[in-house]
Design a protein around this motif. Structure first.
Motif, PDB file in Angstrom:
ATOM      1  N   PHE A 313      34.295  37.428  37.819  1.00  0.00           N
ATOM      2  CA  PHE A 313      34.599  38.830  38.060  1.00  0.00           C
ATOM      3  C   PHE A 313      33.556  39.513  38.933  1.00  0.00           C
ATOM      4  O   PHE A 313      33.747  40.666  39.337  1.00  0.00           O
ATOM      5  N   TRP A 315      30.526  40.579  38.137  1.00  0.00           N
ATOM      6  CA  TRP A 315      29.806  41.665  37.482  1.00  0.00           C
ATOM      7  C   TRP A 315      28.297  41.504  37.662  1.00  0.00           C
ATOM      8  O   TRP A 315      27.748  40.397  37.559  1.00  0.00           O
ATOM      9  N   ILE A 346      30.608  46.613  38.504  1.00  0.00           N
ATOM     10  CA  ILE A 346      31.559  46.061  39.475  1.00  0.00           C
ATOM     11  C   ILE A 346      31.320  46.661  40.856  1.00  0.00           C
ATOM     12  O   ILE A 346      31.597  47.846  41.088  1.00  0.00           O
ATOM     13  N   ASN A 354      39.087  42.502  39.603  1.00  0.00           N
ATOM     14  CA  ASN A 354      38.789  43.391  38.483  1.00  0.00           C
ATOM     15  C   ASN A 354      39.887  44.407  38.213  1.00  0.00           C
ATOM     16  O   ASN A 354      39.724  45.273  37.334  1.00  0.00           O
TER      17      ASN A 354
END
Length: 424
Positions: A313, A315, A346, A354
């Protein structure tokens, strides 16, 4: 495995179910009890109930014999807007709109300086469901979304080393479940996402899968001056078993560990009425490949979903600052307020994936109160408003999107909670 059987029984019985929708310090909870959340989530130097081990197990030696149980209602609002592919259109990610999160804690003093306890709570989670996103131009089908739930069962031991210092340890028995739907574009053998996964049959629509692991949290609380305490806590990364049904989605063949985190805090009680507390916490999301790996290598076809270096993702690590105050109006009624601020994990370059996990909320206003029903019984309440935040990023030209095409993900959330505490 006994842990898996115990966790499954707890889910079925409704002791901890279902998991957090989108907890709002990334995917972690802003706090781990109704009292704590009412003060912005503080707890590292201010134990208030038998959920204290979730923030700092050293606090369990300071709260006496008690049982606490509560439940919170989460109502998150998740949205994704697409521009540059025609008229700007917004898609709701709220196929499920309300979530109940219970919490249970028990603490027993073996003697005046030692305690054993058990805290059970949802660490956090994420949930999205986009019933109409199939016409968006994004690589998602109608019904696309994810559901992640994390249950912590944490037996603890704490001891007062002297009148001013206590230490503690909690063993975290962790059970998590995950489901992904509507990601069939990443399981195809042709098209812009051809051969995107190492295991196309283990990317999407396989129902819920479970994962288990064992971790630890340690902590210290010390009163360094009358009425003024400091605390510190550390939880290393918790290694979890893999989600085999999603071995073609998460980096490392379905691995999804719990990120390491640590923090320091203070609590100041200048008199019998006022309490002021604050925490600073660091959550190391980047240390878990499924969470921290970026999607960038995907654009150059140098990695695949599920691979050892596969995309995640994207992050980043975040810092969370929590501040809270409590005021005892009278011996029966205490009111609370707090502020919780976290970095957004993010970056704009990671927006597309996301859509499924828009954990971007930064600021939370919290309120709370406790009413003492009797010397042994108390009733507590909290309210949290997580203010709306949005992140916009360009849709990748590598997948055929035209210049100027972009996506914006947004989220805000309201939570109300109630708990009962019993001292014995």
């Amino acid at each position: 495995m006994q842990l898996k059987k115990l966790a499954a029984a707890l889910f079925v019985a409704g002791v901890i179910a279902p998991g957090a929708a989108n907890a709002t310090d990334g995917y972690f909870q802003p706090g781990y009890s109704v009292k704590s959340v009412g003060m912005g989530g503080v707890g590292i130097a201010l134990p208030q109930d038998a959920l204290a081990a979730a923030a700092n197990p050293a606090g369990m030696a300071l709260i006496g014999n008690r049982v606490d149980g509560g439940i919170s209602l989460f109502r998150p609002v998740r949205e994704a807007s697409v521009s540059g592919l025609g008229p700007t259109t917004t898609y709701s990610g709220n196929d499920s709109s309300s979530f109940l999160i219970p919490e249970v804690g028990f603490n027993y003093m073996l003697n005046p300086t030692m305690s054993v306890g058990l805290s059970m709570y949802g660490n956090g989670g994420m949930n999205t469901g986009y019933s109409t996103i199939g016409n968006s131009g994004l690589p998602y089908m109608n019904g696309a979304g994810v559901d992640l739930q994390q249950l912590f069962i944490s037996p603890s031991f704490s001891i007062k080393l002297n009148p001013s210092n206590s230490i503690g340890v909690a063993i975290n028995l962790v059970h998590q479940s995950f489901r992904a739907n509507g990601l069939g574009a990443f399981a195809q053998t042709s098209g812009p996402f051809a051969n995107a996964s190492t295991s196309p049959s283990n990317v999407t629509d396989n129902g819920h899968d479970s994962s288990n692991g064992v971790g630890v949290r340690i902590g210290w609380i010390g009163e360094i001056a009358p009425g003024f305490s400091l605390g510190a806590t550390y939880q290393p990364k918790t290694h979890m078993s893999s989600f085999s049904k999603y071995s073609g989605l998460f980096a490392g063949g379905g691995s999804f560990d719990i990120p390491a985190n640590y923090g320091i805090g203070f609590a100041w009680q200048p008199n019998q009425q006022w309490t002021v507390a604050g925490d600073v916490e660091r959550i190391l999301y980047s240390g878990v490949p499924a969470i921290g790996n970026t999607i960038d290598c995907f654009y150059t076809q140098s990695c695949q979903l599920g691979g050892s270096n596969g995309p995640g993702f994207g992050w980043q690590d975040i810092t969370v600052v929590k501040l809270g105050v409590a005021y005892a109006i009278n011996p029966s009624l205490t009111v609370r307020a707090g502020w919780n601020h976290s970095d957004n994990p993010i970056p704009s370059s990671q927006v597309m994936l996301n859509t499924l996990a828009p954990g971007i909320v930064k600021d939370h206003l919290t309120l709370g109160a406790t009413y003492t029903l009797s010397p042994a019984m108390e009733l507590s309440f909290d309210y949290v408003h997580a203010f709306k935040n949005s992140v916009t990023g360009a849709l990748p030209a590598q997948f055929g999107y035209p210049a100027g095409a972009s996506e914006t993900i947004s989220m805000y959330q309201d939570t109300v909670g109630v708990s009962v505490g019993w001292k014995f």
